[in-house]
Design a protein around this motif. Sequence first.
Motif, PDB file in Angstrom:
ATOM      1  N   PHE A 110       0.827  -1.214   0.000  1.00  8.52           N
ATOM      2  CA  PHE A 110       0.000   0.000   0.000  1.00  8.52           C
ATOM      3  C   PHE A 110       0.862   1.265   0.000  1.00  8.52           C
ATOM      4  CE2 PHE A 110      -2.452   3.140   2.541  1.00  8.52           C
ATOM      5  CZ  PHE A 110      -3.617   3.181   1.813  1.00  8.52           C
ATOM      6  N   HIS A 133       1.547   4.232  10.689  1.00 12.63           N
ATOM      7  CA  HIS A 133       0.329   4.212   9.900  1.00 12.63           C
ATOM      8  C   HIS A 133      -0.655   3.131  10.349  1.00 12.63           C
ATOM      9  CE1 HIS A 133      -1.792   3.147   5.982  1.00 12.63           C
ATOM     10  NE2 HIS A 133      -2.227   4.347   6.261  1.00 12.63           N
ATOM     11  N   LEU A 137      -4.433   3.736  11.832  1.00 17.32           N
ATOM     12  CA  LEU A 137      -5.642   3.161  11.211  1.00 17.32           C
ATOM     13  C   LEU A 137      -6.432   2.334  12.228  1.00 17.32           C
ATOM     14  CD1 LEU A 137      -4.983   1.743   7.644  1.00 17.32           C
ATOM     15  CD2 LEU A 137      -6.131   3.819   8.347  1.00 17.32           C
ATOM     16  N   ALA A 283     -10.235  12.821   4.345  1.00 16.21           N
ATOM     17  CA  ALA A 283     -10.832  11.479   4.202  1.00 16.21           C
ATOM     18  C   ALA A 283     -12.260  11.449   4.753  1.00 16.21           C
ATOM     19  CB  ALA A 283      -9.974  10.447   4.928  1.00 16.21           C
ATOM     20  N   ASP A 393      -8.259   2.998  -7.208  1.00 18.47           N
ATOM     21  CA  ASP A 393      -7.691   2.579  -5.928  1.00 18.47           C
ATOM     22  C   ASP A 393      -6.325   1.982  -6.258  1.00 18.47           C
ATOM     23  OD1 ASP A 393      -7.704   2.255  -3.241  1.00 18.47           O
ATOM     24  OD2 ASP A 393      -9.474   0.965  -3.147  1.00 18.47           O
ATOM     25  N   ARG A 395      -2.346   0.202  -5.412  1.00 12.70           N
ATOM     26  CA  ARG A 395      -1.407  -0.611  -4.646  1.00 12.70           C
ATOM     27  C   ARG A 395      -0.143  -0.719  -5.499  1.00 12.70           C
ATOM     28  NH1 ARG A 395      -5.147   0.010  -1.509  1.00 12.70           N
ATOM     29  NH2 ARG A 395      -6.244  -1.579  -0.299  1.00 12.70           N
ATOM     30  N   ALA A 463     -16.569   0.316  -2.697  1.00 12.22           N
ATOM     31  CA  ALA A 463     -16.554   1.746  -2.349  1.00 12.22           C
ATOM     32  C   ALA A 463     -15.687   2.067  -1.144  1.00 12.22           C
ATOM     33  CB  ALA A 463     -17.974   2.233  -2.098  1.00 12.22           C
ATOM     34  N   GLY A 465     -12.970   0.258  -0.229  1.00 11.38           N
ATOM     35  CA  GLY A 465     -11.700  -0.438  -0.351  1.00 11.38           C
ATOM     36  C   GLY A 465     -11.798  -1.831   0.255  1.00 11.38           C
ATOM     37  N   GLY A 466     -10.633  -2.377   0.623  1.00 13.02           N
ATOM     38  CA  GLY A 466     -10.666  -3.732   1.167  1.00 13.02           C
ATOM     39  C   GLY A 466      -9.356  -4.103   1.809  1.00 13.02           C
ATOM     40  N   TYR A 469      -6.180  -2.188   4.531  1.00 10.81           N
ATOM     41  CA  TYR A 469      -6.214  -0.731   4.372  1.00 10.81           C
ATOM     42  C   TYR A 469      -7.606  -0.201   4.036  1.00 10.81           C
ATOM     43  CZ  TYR A 469      -1.304  -1.659   4.459  1.00 10.81           C
ATOM     44  OH  TYR A 469      -0.068  -2.100   4.856  1.00 10.81           O
ATOM     45  N   CYS A 471     -11.322   1.356   4.416  1.00  8.47           N
ATOM     46  CA  CYS A 471     -11.661   2.620   5.077  1.00  8.47           C
ATOM     47  C   CYS A 471     -11.968   2.424   6.567  1.00  8.47           C
ATOM     48  CB  CYS A 471     -12.880   3.228   4.385  1.00  8.47           C
ATOM     49  SG  CYS A 471     -13.498   4.688   5.219  1.00  8.47           S
TER      50      CYS A 471
HETATM   51  C1  HEM Z   1     -19.028   7.556   1.950  1.00  6.97           C
HETATM   52  C2  HEM Z   1     -17.962   7.827   2.665  1.00  6.97           C
HETATM   53  C3  HEM Z   1     -16.608   7.202   2.515  1.00  6.97           C
HETATM   54  C4  HEM Z   1     -16.082   6.454   1.492  1.00  6.97           C
HETATM   55  C5  HEM Z   1     -16.783   6.011   0.201  1.00  6.97           C
HETATM   56  C6  HEM Z   1     -14.720   6.123   1.854  1.00  6.97           C
HETATM   57  C7  HEM Z   1     -13.864   5.358   1.075  1.00  6.97           C
HETATM   58  C8  HEM Z   1     -12.545   5.108   1.381  1.00  6.97           C
HETATM   59  C9  HEM Z   1     -11.626   4.357   0.552  1.00  6.97           C
HETATM   60  C10 HEM Z   1     -11.963   3.716  -0.785  1.00  6.97           C
HETATM   61  C11 HEM Z   1     -10.438   4.337   1.165  1.00  6.97           C
HETATM   62  C12 HEM Z   1      -9.156   3.628   0.665  1.00  6.97           C
HETATM   63  C13 HEM Z   1      -9.229   2.165   1.070  1.00  6.97           C
HETATM   64  C14 HEM Z   1      -8.340   1.234   0.278  1.00  6.97           C
HETATM   65  O1  HEM Z   1      -7.472   1.676  -0.490  1.00  6.97           O
HETATM   66  O2  HEM Z   1      -8.513   0.012   0.422  1.00  6.97           O
HETATM   67  C15 HEM Z   1     -10.565   5.113   2.375  1.00  6.97           C
HETATM   68  C16 HEM Z   1      -9.551   5.380   3.253  1.00  6.97           C
HETATM   69  C17 HEM Z   1      -9.692   6.125   4.399  1.00  6.97           C
HETATM   70  N1  HEM Z   1     -10.866   6.579   4.953  1.00  6.97           N
HETATM   71 FE1  HEM Z   1     -12.673   6.509   4.091  1.00  6.97          FE
HETATM   72  N2  HEM Z   1     -14.447   6.695   3.068  1.00  6.97           N
HETATM   73  C18 HEM Z   1     -15.564   7.350   3.515  1.00  6.97           C
HETATM   74  C19 HEM Z   1     -15.705   8.030   4.698  1.00  6.97           C
HETATM   75  C20 HEM Z   1     -14.746   8.125   5.672  1.00  6.97           C
HETATM   76  C21 HEM Z   1     -14.928   8.752   6.966  1.00  6.97           C
HETATM   77  C22 HEM Z   1     -16.232   9.361   7.477  1.00  6.97           C
HETATM   78  C23 HEM Z   1     -13.716   8.690   7.610  1.00  6.97           C
HETATM   79  C24 HEM Z   1     -13.331   9.176   8.984  1.00  6.97           C
HETATM   80  C25 HEM Z   1     -14.153   9.453   9.944  1.00  6.97           C
HETATM   81  C26 HEM Z   1     -12.783   8.035   6.722  1.00  6.97           C
HETATM   82  C27 HEM Z   1     -11.457   7.815   6.997  1.00  6.97           C
HETATM   83  C28 HEM Z   1     -10.571   7.232   6.124  1.00  6.97           C
HETATM   84  C29 HEM Z   1      -9.127   7.224   6.338  1.00  6.97           C
HETATM   85  C30 HEM Z   1      -8.379   7.861   7.496  1.00  6.97           C
HETATM   86  C31 HEM Z   1      -8.578   6.530   5.245  1.00  6.97           C
HETATM   87  C32 HEM Z   1      -7.106   6.353   4.929  1.00  6.97           C
HETATM   88  C33 HEM Z   1      -6.611   5.012   5.270  1.00  6.97           C
HETATM   89  C34 HEM Z   1      -5.127   4.899   5.011  1.00  6.97           C
HETATM   90  O3  HEM Z   1      -4.397   5.859   4.900  1.00  6.97           O
HETATM   91  O4  HEM Z   1      -4.720   3.756   4.943  1.00  6.97           O
HETATM   92  N3  HEM Z   1     -13.448   7.691   5.565  1.00  6.97           N
HETATM   93  N4  HEM Z   1     -11.863   5.552   2.497  1.00  6.97           N
END
Ligand code: HEM
Length: 610
Positions: A110, A133, A137, A283, A393, A395, A463, A465-466, A469, A471
Amino acid sequence: MMRKKSEIACCSHKRDCKMRKLLQADDVSCNYLHLFVLGRKTKEALRIPGLPLLGNVVALGKYGVAYISKCRSKFGDSFTLSLCGQRMTFLFDPAMIDAFFKSPDSEITFRPAVEQFTQRVFGLPSKEFFPKHAHILRDLRHLLVPSELLGHAMKLTSKFNFLRVSLFLCDGQVELFSAVRSLVFRSAVAVLFGDSLLSIPDGGAEELEHTFFAFEEGFELAASPIPHMFQPGFCTSRQKLLTWLEAACKDPAFRETTCGKLVEMSGLRSTLVPHMLLAVLWASQANTVPATFWSLAMLMLPENKDYAETVLSDVDDIVMKRGDSNNVVLAASTKPCSESSMESSDRLSMEPVLKDEQLSAIAKASFQLATDRRSLISRCVAEAIRLRVHSIDLRMAAQDITLISSSGSKVSLPKGRLMAICPFETHHCSDLFPPEAFRFNPNRQHLVLGDGTAVPPSLSGLAFGGGPYRCPGRFFAEMEVALFVQLILWHVDLTFTNETAVFKEEPGTEHQNNQSTVLPTNLTHGRPQAGSTLSKVLHLLIGDEAVVWGLGVFDVAASETGSKLLQRWINSGDEDGLLPPCNLQRLVGIKVPSEPCYVRAMVRHSKSSL
Ligand code: HEM
């Protein structure tokens, strides 16, 4: 039998593998059948022709997911783009997508894939940030587990109650995306970061919101190799946000918030804290705002009227069952104020904030439904998110690897190769979302990938991820979006209006994407500059294919089918095109509307007030 380390077992997509069915083989044997008995050759994913040095970066940057789809329809389920020298292999086969999320970091990693965002956009130095990190998470996930959500929901509701009167004026015309944006952003920031961040001097919440969305708009370009000195708007907004986040941390009340607790647990050096908070701010807001907008907008479509009514009556039913009905005037039975015989001055005078016990009963019922994946509102939200999901997305291959598709073909990827999946294209594929992937259907089957461990079976598919890592804010986000949609539906009756804007937009609420390309016309309508001298010279110098795929210039006839598909895409889930089209250009984040969405908002009023 040991599996060779570099060959990633992908043949777990049970429905598709005829060999597995025929021989009733398990996952591992099935892979070996393909590898040794069938003896499929391993090959590199096809490289898409492109411009010298730039490769495909111009076409991808200009046309976004439309270009990715075009490449898929021409070159198949795996292909490689060249982006200023960096190769990126796209994968569409479901078994490969499963492996993309499921493989251990030693095979598919990642960190190097997302460093350009963490380092360039948020200013987090990789050496210091990435060792922490995984902990960050895990801590954020822990802070937002379902058992913690009721308190957050009640705070979100009280913010909603405070903002609803100004955002949804009785009998007023409203630009729905702006109203939803202000509501979601101001409420969720208060809950996750505390009120002090919203009380910045000179402009308060409005200024913060405006600055954040200016930063958000520049986000994708800022991650690219283009020097930041050419992006002054982005740099200014980032600097402002960092300064305000630093100041907010000093407020004693901040420690009690979710982000305050996260900072304490992270052990990050204090100068890096605002940068980490900026990453969480982005995010937590960038996706929930459009997700709430689309969920609400889909429920406003005439063909989804029954769903909208059931969503409201589900809330009523719970309120009744709990015996709270004396306090609440049931939403489904209330009429919008325009249908009553009241004078408009009476309606406005009835506008004030709901009584605490009324609101609390509605909020608790809405929360219960928002956190139940089987409820209609949760399914509608998941379905709206599916249709407007992000386009990329990332990797990276941590060693030389071979991926095996559902049908047994093999693709090899060298160490260091950037790997990408495209959820938007995948979510519009009827093999995975039968029977009609383009329709809004909250009753459709969940997407099941592999054994369901990397991407949990869900309507919203890829939507969130998976794998490790995925969400960390997923439960919070699903609850937040479904809660707001129910509260808004409960509060106002919304109808589309064909009129153009009759109100002056407030500063900071201007529509972000009015200017942007919705649908790349030359991807669908021919080769506009085919006759130009420059074009002729380019064709001569680098060849037809390199010009066509490097710049994204295609013939009408060749793209007739593609054209129809693209046209359907920008309005998927909305056959009659009542909603604004979505912007296909941006790759990161839930799609945003590319035009304003004007609606008439009529406040429902309570019988008890009459
Ligand atoms: C509809 C709303 C949301 C969607 C569709 C979404 C989607 C995603 C996706 C696709 C990723 C990347 C996962 C991957 O690569 O496997 C991600 C990462 C992340 N999300 Fe969300 N997210 C949403 C809302 C939120 C909310 C509300 C928060 C915090 C309260 C949040 C915090 C984070 C954080 C911190 C990461 C980064 C993870 C990392 O750096 O590894 N997300 N999100």
